[in-house]
Motif scaffolding. Sequence first.
Motif, PDB file in Angstrom:
ATOM      1  N   LYS A  45     -15.615  -4.600 -10.476  1.00 16.76           N
ATOM      2  CA  LYS A  45     -14.369  -4.233 -11.161  1.00 16.76           C
ATOM      3  C   LYS A  45     -13.656  -3.108 -10.395  1.00 16.76           C
ATOM      4  O   LYS A  45     -12.434  -3.156 -10.200  1.00 16.76           O
ATOM      5  CB  LYS A  45     -14.709  -3.766 -12.577  1.00 16.76           C
ATOM      6  CG  LYS A  45     -13.543  -3.680 -13.517  1.00 16.76           C
ATOM      7  CD  LYS A  45     -14.070  -3.441 -14.929  1.00 16.76           C
ATOM      8  CE  LYS A  45     -12.959  -3.119 -15.881  1.00 16.76           C
ATOM      9  NZ  LYS A  45     -13.441  -2.870 -17.235  1.00 16.76           N
ATOM     10  N   ARG A  49      -9.979  -3.308  -8.783  1.00 16.20           N
ATOM     11  CA  ARG A  49      -8.935  -2.374  -9.222  1.00 16.20           C
ATOM     12  C   ARG A  49      -8.318  -1.632  -8.033  1.00 16.20           C
ATOM     13  O   ARG A  49      -7.122  -1.352  -8.005  1.00 16.20           O
ATOM     14  CB  ARG A  49      -9.501  -1.369 -10.224  1.00 16.20           C
ATOM     15  CG  ARG A  49      -9.947  -2.009 -11.545  1.00 16.20           C
ATOM     16  CD  ARG A  49      -8.757  -2.462 -12.338  1.00 16.20           C
ATOM     17  NE  ARG A  49      -9.098  -3.313 -13.446  1.00 16.20           N
ATOM     18  CZ  ARG A  49      -9.486  -2.887 -14.641  1.00 16.20           C
ATOM     19  NH1 ARG A  49      -9.619  -1.617 -14.866  1.00 16.20           N
ATOM     20  NH2 ARG A  49      -9.738  -3.742 -15.609  1.00 16.20           N
ATOM     21  N   ILE A  52      -5.784  -3.769  -6.563  1.00 18.87           N
ATOM     22  CA  ILE A  52      -4.555  -3.796  -7.373  1.00 18.87           C
ATOM     23  C   ILE A  52      -3.744  -2.518  -7.148  1.00 18.87           C
ATOM     24  O   ILE A  52      -2.521  -2.559  -7.021  1.00 18.87           O
ATOM     25  CB  ILE A  52      -4.897  -4.007  -8.860  1.00 18.87           C
ATOM     26  CG1 ILE A  52      -5.244  -5.479  -9.077  1.00 18.87           C
ATOM     27  CG2 ILE A  52      -3.749  -3.588  -9.769  1.00 18.87           C
ATOM     28  CD1 ILE A  52      -5.898  -5.824 -10.355  1.00 18.87           C
ATOM     29  N   ASN A  53      -4.432  -1.398  -7.053  1.00 16.60           N
ATOM     30  CA  ASN A  53      -3.744  -0.108  -6.859  1.00 16.60           C
ATOM     31  C   ASN A  53      -2.893  -0.082  -5.597  1.00 16.60           C
ATOM     32  O   ASN A  53      -1.861   0.576  -5.549  1.00 16.60           O
ATOM     33  CB  ASN A  53      -4.761   1.033  -6.801  1.00 16.60           C
ATOM     34  CG  ASN A  53      -5.333   1.345  -8.169  1.00 16.60           C
ATOM     35  OD1 ASN A  53      -4.790   0.931  -9.192  1.00 16.60           O
ATOM     36  ND2 ASN A  53      -6.454   2.039  -8.203  1.00 16.60           N
ATOM     37  N   VAL A  54      -3.351  -0.786  -4.552  1.00 18.90           N
ATOM     38  CA  VAL A  54      -2.609  -0.741  -3.281  1.00 18.90           C
ATOM     39  C   VAL A  54      -1.757  -1.998  -3.063  1.00 18.90           C
ATOM     40  O   VAL A  54      -1.157  -2.172  -2.010  1.00 18.90           O
ATOM     41  CB  VAL A  54      -3.560  -0.530  -2.078  1.00 18.90           C
ATOM     42  CG1 VAL A  54      -4.264   0.814  -2.177  1.00 18.90           C
ATOM     43  CG2 VAL A  54      -4.585  -1.661  -1.973  1.00 18.90           C
TER      44      VAL A  54
ATOM     45  N   LEU B  61       3.711  -1.045  -9.554  1.00 25.15           N
ATOM     46  CA  LEU B  61       2.510  -1.149  -8.736  1.00 25.15           C
ATOM     47  C   LEU B  61       1.301  -0.528  -9.446  1.00 25.15           C
ATOM     48  O   LEU B  61       1.372   0.593  -9.924  1.00 25.15           O
ATOM     49  CB  LEU B  61       2.755  -0.442  -7.395  1.00 25.15           C
ATOM     50  CG  LEU B  61       1.714  -0.682  -6.315  1.00 25.15           C
ATOM     51  CD1 LEU B  61       1.655  -2.151  -5.936  1.00 25.15           C
ATOM     52  CD2 LEU B  61       2.020   0.161  -5.082  1.00 25.15           C
ATOM     53  N   GLY B  62       0.204  -1.292  -9.489  1.00 28.43           N
ATOM     54  CA  GLY B  62      -1.021  -0.784 -10.094  1.00 28.43           C
ATOM     55  C   GLY B  62      -1.155  -1.099 -11.567  1.00 28.43           C
ATOM     56  O   GLY B  62      -2.244  -1.084 -12.111  1.00 28.43           O
ATOM     57  N   TYR B  63      -0.036  -1.389 -12.226  1.00 31.19           N
ATOM     58  CA  TYR B  63      -0.056  -1.722 -13.646  1.00 31.19           C
ATOM     59  C   TYR B  63       0.126  -3.238 -13.798  1.00 31.19           C
ATOM     60  O   TYR B  63       0.821  -3.862 -13.010  1.00 31.19           O
ATOM     61  CB  TYR B  63       1.096  -1.042 -14.398  1.00 31.19           C
ATOM     62  CG  TYR B  63       0.886   0.412 -14.748  1.00 31.19           C
ATOM     63  CD1 TYR B  63       0.502   1.328 -13.790  1.00 31.19           C
ATOM     64  CD2 TYR B  63       1.094   0.868 -16.049  1.00 31.19           C
ATOM     65  CE1 TYR B  63       0.336   2.668 -14.112  1.00 31.19           C
ATOM     66  CE2 TYR B  63       0.930   2.206 -16.375  1.00 31.19           C
ATOM     67  CZ  TYR B  63       0.555   3.100 -15.408  1.00 31.19           C
ATOM     68  OH  TYR B  63       0.397   4.419 -15.736  1.00 31.19           O
ATOM     69  N   ARG B 193      -4.156  -2.579 -17.769  1.00 28.89           N
ATOM     70  CA  ARG B 193      -4.668  -3.650 -16.897  1.00 28.89           C
ATOM     71  C   ARG B 193      -5.059  -4.847 -17.761  1.00 28.89           C
ATOM     72  O   ARG B 193      -6.082  -4.806 -18.441  1.00 28.89           O
ATOM     73  CB  ARG B 193      -5.901  -3.165 -16.143  1.00 28.89           C
ATOM     74  CG  ARG B 193      -5.796  -1.752 -15.643  1.00 28.89           C
ATOM     75  CD  ARG B 193      -5.508  -1.730 -14.195  1.00 28.89           C
ATOM     76  NE  ARG B 193      -5.779  -0.428 -13.618  1.00 28.89           N
ATOM     77  CZ  ARG B 193      -5.843  -0.217 -12.323  1.00 28.89           C
ATOM     78  NH1 ARG B 193      -5.703  -1.200 -11.478  1.00 28.89           N
ATOM     79  NH2 ARG B 193      -6.061   0.984 -11.866  1.00 28.89           N
TER      80      ARG B 193
END
Lengths: 82, 394
Positions: A45, A49, A52-54, B61-63, B193
């Motif tokens: 996970k 994540r 996803i953050n980048v 971004l990120g969400y 998320r």
Amino acid sequence: MEQKEIQDEIFAYLEKMKGKKKLKEKDVIKKIMADHAELDKNTVKTALREMINVGKIMYAYGGGASSVEIPSEEYLKEKGLI
Amino acid sequence: MAKYDTPMLDELEKGPWPSFVTEIKKAAKTNKMSDDELGQLEKSFQTKRGYWKHGGIVGVLGYGSGVIGRYSSLPEEFPGVAHFHTYRINQPSGFFYTSAALKEICDIWDKYGSGLTNMHGSTGDLVLLGTTTEALEPLFAEYSSRGWDLGGSGSAMRTPSCCVGMARCEWANIDAMGICNHMTQHFQDELHRPAFPYKFKIKVSGCACDCVAAIARADLSIIGTWKGNIRIDQAEVKKYADGGMDIQSEIIDMCPTDCMSYDGGEIKINDVQCSRCMHCIAKMTKALRQGEEKGATVLVGSKAPIVVGSLISWVLVPFIKCDDEDFEKLTELTENIIEWWDDNAKPRERLGELIEVKGMRPLLEAVGVDPQPQQVREPRKDPFFFWADSDFEK
């Protein structure tokens, strides 16, 4: 297994499933854990994540449900990532 | 601006009530998005068709939550609403704002969006209606730099919401705002998320008056209640009677469990039969007060009628203490419920639907709550009962 290797596998799996099935975050985590029994849920996970953050992967939404996908070039341009 | 004739929308401005058309028209004087929104809406009314497309890949971004993609299917005709995304802001617990805070929100919104707001949507969030894809990142940057975070959307935990609780209401049995804030902080990851099979809503009400309709709309409803007898001030009862209240018809006859009586002088309550509905207390505030031991009932499984029909909540824990030191117990219970649902639900299946399919028993076992009489929702409909092996060991 290094985080980078986990992330490469996540990316490869999403690429393989692109256009075939909308995958939830949990589907991806399950698949990676099934392939690598030594990995725990939190490790996978966290790796996901980070991606996803980048903006390496992203959340998408359709028909009331969310999924994880590889972003389009247009999306990456819009976010200033390419 | 105001380039559209809107005879059908104008009808909705008639009468003594506030009108959303009037408000859109006000915004349309200075904002092209709102102006085209008026035009498209009028066309929808004329043709009896909707022209919105919903969903897609928009966000910050990120969400994965907080922005809902919305596009016009007539972008050439109404270019101002070609993109018209909804932006949800996580509201403060109990919906308390200073006027300075509201001004700050609206000033930023005027800069990046249509100027239209929905205070508040049924989600609980402060909803901003109509912005473009390009504006999302700078909009988010401005809001978050001032402490305003995105709310939940999609298959995520939705922004927990609550009533005004102890801040303004003498009937609050629990610190609804405290619980809501604790839940919001604890479940930040789940909120932003979207990793669940579908949406998951938490609502907290201080008493059974249930001002946020938790019992009808939340997957997890936390509703304040009490143990012990209702406290009666008979002198105040007399004042209500002397003031013209028809206690028999307004209070006694309205009691859903018929547990009250009035002899023309005093009220008596058979508290064992009381279902703590709050009717009598809400009507005779000065004469009746809840019992002294306060806590909450935790219920699960309600939903509005999207996908399949609506469901009302089902008691899971009849009474749980909810002082500050008990908040962790609530979050732990919530995590266990979510884990069971997440492990077992199909895509787009809400918690209540899963309980209908699997039954309450597996949920009780998964979350470690003992079966109790208060959990019986209705008489059984089928004569068959499947015993588990463990039942024979007891």
